[in-house]
Design a protein around this motif. Structure first.
Motif, PDB file in Angstrom:
ATOM      1  N   PRO A   3      30.024 -47.757 -46.454  1.00 61.85           N
ATOM      2  CA  PRO A   3      29.144 -46.891 -47.422  1.00 61.85           C
ATOM      3  C   PRO A   3      29.049 -47.434 -48.226  1.00 61.85           C
ATOM      4  N   ASN A   4      28.982 -48.938 -48.825  1.00 63.25           N
ATOM      5  CA  ASN A   4      28.739 -49.385 -49.843  1.00 63.25           C
ATOM      6  C   ASN A   4      27.826 -50.030 -49.544  1.00 63.25           C
ATOM      7  N   GLN A   5      27.239 -50.348 -47.695  1.00 62.01           N
ATOM      8  CA  GLN A   5      26.605 -51.406 -47.610  1.00 62.01           C
ATOM      9  C   GLN A   5      25.002 -50.046 -47.676  1.00 62.01           C
ATOM     10  N   ILE A   6      25.211 -49.040 -47.699  1.00 63.84           N
ATOM     11  CA  ILE A   6      24.209 -47.721 -47.672  1.00 63.84           C
ATOM     12  C   ILE A   6      24.294 -47.660 -49.114  1.00 63.84           C
ATOM     13  N   LYS A   7      24.608 -47.457 -49.983  1.00 62.87           N
ATOM     14  CA  LYS A   7      24.717 -47.808 -51.103  1.00 62.87           C
ATOM     15  C   LYS A   7      23.902 -48.974 -51.275  1.00 62.87           C
ATOM     16  N   ILE A   8      23.750 -50.288 -51.380  1.00 64.25           N
ATOM     17  CA  ILE A   8      23.075 -51.174 -51.215  1.00 64.25           C
ATOM     18  C   ILE A   8      22.518 -50.982 -50.913  1.00 64.25           C
ATOM     19  N   LEU A   9      21.710 -50.692 -49.596  1.00 65.22           N
ATOM     20  CA  LEU A   9      20.245 -50.331 -49.634  1.00 65.22           C
ATOM     21  C   LEU A   9      19.560 -49.537 -50.466  1.00 65.22           C
ATOM     22  N   LYS A  10      20.777 -48.454 -50.672  1.00 60.48           N
ATOM     23  CA  LYS A  10      19.354 -46.899 -50.944  1.00 60.48           C
ATOM     24  C   LYS A  10      18.940 -47.513 -52.765  1.00 60.48           C
ATOM     25  N   PHE A  11      20.470 -47.881 -53.519  1.00 60.62           N
ATOM     26  CA  PHE A  11      19.892 -48.657 -55.035  1.00 60.62           C
ATOM     27  C   PHE A  11      18.149 -49.826 -54.450  1.00 60.62           C
ATOM     28  N   GLY A  12      18.691 -50.968 -53.786  1.00 60.26           N
ATOM     29  CA  GLY A  12      18.086 -51.027 -53.697  1.00 60.26           C
ATOM     30  C   GLY A  12      16.365 -50.695 -53.024  1.00 60.26           C
ATOM     31  N   PHE A  13      16.332 -49.822 -52.279  1.00 59.52           N
ATOM     32  CA  PHE A  13      14.786 -49.156 -51.668  1.00 59.52           C
ATOM     33  C   PHE A  13      14.406 -48.246 -52.696  1.00 59.52           C
ATOM     34  N   ASN A  14      15.111 -47.744 -53.184  1.00 58.23           N
ATOM     35  CA  ASN A  14      14.690 -46.375 -54.845  1.00 58.23           C
ATOM     36  C   ASN A  14      14.274 -48.024 -55.959  1.00 58.23           C
ATOM     37  N   TYR A  15      14.762 -48.746 -56.280  1.00 54.77           N
ATOM     38  CA  TYR A  15      13.954 -49.960 -57.056  1.00 54.77           C
ATOM     39  C   TYR A  15      13.247 -49.821 -56.594  1.00 54.77           C
ATOM     40  N   GLY A  16      12.904 -51.065 -55.186  1.00 57.66           N
ATOM     41  CA  GLY A  16      12.104 -51.275 -54.981  1.00 57.66           C
ATOM     42  C   GLY A  16      10.463 -50.570 -55.039  1.00 57.66           C
ATOM     43  N   LEU A  17      10.880 -49.077 -54.566  1.00 57.47           N
ATOM     44  CA  LEU A  17       9.986 -47.653 -54.936  1.00 57.47           C
ATOM     45  C   LEU A  17       9.196 -48.111 -55.595  1.00 57.47           C
ATOM     46  N   ILE A  18       9.990 -47.618 -57.444  1.00 61.43           N
ATOM     47  CA  ILE A  18       9.478 -48.439 -58.062  1.00 61.43           C
ATOM     48  C   ILE A  18       8.720 -49.140 -58.484  1.00 61.43           C
TER      49      ILE A  18
END
Length: 172
Positions: A3-18
């Motif tokens: 779950p923590n790896q998914i959270k890292i990917l999600k955070f990174g992806f969302n901020y990368g989009l921004i």
């Protein structure tokens, strides 16, 4: 995946989009202010800040949402995913920009560089100038891997420093 790896990917992806979106808006602003071809230090530093700040914000917010717990590895993960996502968006936008929005981008860029070379090296011959511009045009493709490598390097350095500064120390 944990779950923590998914959270890292999600955070990174969302901020990368921004971050990618901010970069696109910045480029549009440069187009409207006729600064697209400008090679000033201010333009370069602004672009750098527009990459660094979202990486730091992603790490800070990741820590907040992770019960104020952060390791250097997590910070690097969030930062790298943010920078990678932003780089891919930037590359895609640059391809669209140079092929459709401003289809003569490389020609105008060559003209601008030619003008700068004449100013910086007044005794350059026309033939030398043409050879330099021709070399630059042949190497235009290098822009795309450079964007990727630059973003990853800046993302890594920024996230390493932020991770060291913000990491949670173990309680005894």
């Amino acid at each position: 995946m944990k779950p923590n790896q998914i959270k890292i990917l999600k955070f990174g992806f969302n901020y990368g989009l921004i971050t990618g979106g901010i970069g696109i808006l910045y480029t549009v602003l440069l187009i409207f202010t006729n600064k697209l071809y400008d090679q000033s230090l201010t333009k370069s530093l602004t672009g750098l800040v527009l990459l660094i700040l979202p990486v730091i914000l992603a790490i800070v917010n990741f820590k907040k949402q992770n019960n104020n717990d952060l390791s250097v590895g997590q910070a690097i993960g969030v930062g790298i995913v943010t920078a990678l996502t932003a780089a891919l968006i930037t590359i895609l936008f640059t391809l669209i920009l140079t092929n459709f929005i401003v289809p003569d981008f490389w020609d105008k860029s060559a003209e601008y560089n030619s003008m700068l070379m004449k100013q910086q090296t007044p005794n350059i011959t026309a033939e030398q100038l043409q050879n330099k511009i021709a070399s630059q045009r042949k190497l235009a493709w290098i822009t795309y891997p450079f964007i990727l490598l630059f973003n990853l390097a800046i993302g890594f350095i920024t996230s390493l420093i932020a991770g060291i500064a913000l990491k949670t120390t173990e309680k005894m």
